[in-house]
Motif scaffolding. Structure first.
Motif: not given
Length: 222
Positions: A18-23, A28-31, A58-63, A85-91
């Motif tokens: 799943x990390x591979x898919x999300x990348x 972005x890391x961490x996830x 606040x953890x910054x972790x994607x999941x 603070x968005x850094x991913x389209x999922x968010x």
């Protein structure tokens, strides 16, 4: 559940696949690489928890941020700051779903869609889609303005925003029957919208065909 307990649960549910898919989808890391089915199961256990949502964000972790947006309380969540603070389209998509449930959804939609930031602007247009999906009151004038703005802006919009604008045009054409002809006419003038989805199976639909197909389903289901 405490933030520590939730992070431990997310770590247990994560996988390399799943990390591979999300990348590939831009995460972005961490996830940890947690499937949405597992996130929804955790949301069911947690319910709504604004303090936990903020701690997870606040953890910054994607999941963790995905889960934060699922368990946040719409009325009290710091949506404007999270948007910055968005850094991913999922968010961005989950933030839009959350914003649509608030009394100031229209205001957030307008501000975000005018942003020069690709993810935030895409969240703005996705908020329009989410409002229509929730069947929130949307005046015809607002819908017409959206169609005009999409037609004018989509040719030069950045990548993710272009996709979100196209989906918003579809949403207006489907969810606002009085504006269906206007949406179809705009879609015809715009033509095919090209979006780079990277190494994923995601696609951006042809808006005119998408609206027409949905309208046909609506007619046959009556």
């Amino acid at each position: 559940m405490t933030p520590t307990e939730v992070m431990a649960a997310l770590k247990r549910k994560g996988s390399a696949q799943v990390r591979k898919i999300w990348r590939r989808h831009g995460a972005k890391e961490p996830m940890f690489g947690v499937k949405f089915a597992d996130l929804y199961a955790l949301r069911k256990r947690i319910g709504s928890d604004g303090a936990l949502a903020e701690a997870l964000w606040k953890t910054g972790n994607a999941d963790a941020r995905n889960l934060a947006l699922l368990v946040a309380e719409p009325a009290t969540a710091p949506l404007a700051r999270w948007g910055r603070e968005l850094d991913w389209s999922s968010h961005a998509g989950l933030l839009a779903d959350l914003a649509a449930k608030t009394s100031h959804a229209a205001k957030l939609q307008k501000a975000w869609s005018a942003s020069t930031g690709d993810l935030l602007a895409s969240a703005g247009w996705a908020t329009l889609c989410a409002r229509l999906k929730l069947k929130s009151p949307l005046a015809d004038a607002e819908g017409r303005a959206a169609v005009k703005a999409i037609e004018k802006g989509i040719p030069t919009a950045p990548n993710r925003t272009r996709h979100a604008m196209n989906m918003a045009l579809c949403a207006v054409g489907i969810g606002m029957p009085a504006l269906r002809k206007a949406a179809l006419a705009a879609a015809a003038r715009i033509g095919r919208v090209e979006v780079d989805h990277g190494e994923t199976g995601c696609k951006t639909p042809d808006a005119a065909a998408y609206i027409a197909k949905a309208a046909q389903r609506e007619r046959t289901s009556r």
